[in-house]
Design a protein around this motif. Structure first.
Motif, short mmCIF file in Angstrom:
data_model
loop_
_atom_site.label_atom_id
_atom_site.label_comp_id
_atom_site.label_asym_id
_atom_site.label_seq_id
_atom_site.Cartn_x
_atom_site.Cartn_y
_atom_site.Cartn_z
N LYS A 226 -6.67 -2.53 5.00
CA LYS A 226 -7.43 -1.32 5.32
C LYS A 226 -6.78 -0.52 6.44
O LYS A 226 -6.71 0.71 6.39
CB LYS A 226 -8.86 -1.71 5.72
N GLU B 197 0.83 -1.21 0.00
CA GLU B 197 0.00 0.00 0.00
C GLU B 197 0.86 1.26 0.00
O GLU B 197 0.53 2.26 -0.66
CB GLU B 197 -0.92 0.01 1.23
N GLU C 104 -3.57 1.14 5.15
CA GLU C 104 -3.90 2.34 4.37
C GLU C 104 -4.27 3.51 5.28
O GLU C 104 -3.88 4.66 5.02
CB GLU C 104 -5.06 2.03 3.42
N GLN D 267 -4.23 -5.96 8.52
CA GLN D 267 -5.20 -5.77 7.45
C GLN D 267 -4.80 -4.61 6.53
O GLN D 267 -4.30 -3.59 7.00
CB GLN D 267 -6.59 -5.52 8.02
#
Length: 207
Positions: A185, A148, A188, A183
């Motif tokens: 998410k 990411e 990020e 994770q």
């Protein structure tokens, strides 16, 4: 015997509001700390206080320190990764620690049981300082860069330039923090939160 260490054993480290009170964690391990202190002094190390805890040096070079925590007290070696740990009692204080190693104690009996081994570690630590050996730290290129963050760097030249301008230590701090999230998410979200600091040339802990 340094009087500053005497004060530490009486008043605590003073790093929290409990310093100087009966609830200070230093008072949970007073006898254990005194025993560890005696081992350090018997080895001929110089005693002082650094980072608010007893620290022991050889020719002005840090060798080891003792400290009290809520659940244990410890003896830690600055270059513990280079020591001969025949009994396997040294631990990494953190998952990503490269140089330091600690031995944790919850009673005086364990210290007395390991006294000879602890002495051996102390003299080995002194020998390491005498030899000038250094821990070979991982280079920043060897740390994982989360996908990411790689994508954000590739898409934003200014961010890439700002990140590469940071000191290796600051880069490492960010990479470990970003990669520490399981994770995508969460990774990020962490990246989004800290991009402004990176662009300002600030490290993870800088304000």
């Amino acid at each position: 015997m340094n009087p500053e260490v005497d004060a530490y054993l009486v008043e605590g480290c003073g790093r929290c509001p409990l310093g100087g009170t009966p609830d200070c964690k230093v008072h949970c391990w007073t006898e254990e700390l005194k025993l560890l202190r005696s081992i350090m002094l018997e080895a001929g190390l110089t005693e002082e206080v650094k980072w608010s805890v007893p620290n022991y040096t050889y020719k002005k070079r840090n060798v080891a320190m003792v400290a009290a925590f809520k659940e244990y007290c410890s003896l830690s070696f600055f270059k513990g990764a280079l020591l001969k740990d025949e009994l396997g009692i040294l631990e990494k204080p953190g998952e990503n620690t490269q140089a330091g190693r600690v031995v944790k104690f919850t009673d005086t009996a364990r210290i007395l049981e390991l006294k000879d081994a602890l002495r051996a570690l102390v003299f080995d630590a002194i020998a390491v300082q005498e030899s000038g050996k250094k821990v070979q730290f991982k280079k920043i290129e060897e740390y994982e860069v989360p996908e990411e963050f790689q994508q954000r760097l590739a898409a934003d030249p200014d961010l890439k330039m700002a990140f590469e301008a940071l000191t290796p230590g600051r880069q490492k701090g960010y990479l470990l923090y970003f990669a520490g999230a399981k994770q995508s998410k969460t990774r990020e979200a962490r990246i989004d939160k800290y991009i402004p600091k990176i662009l300002q040339g600030l490290g993870f802990h800088d304000r």
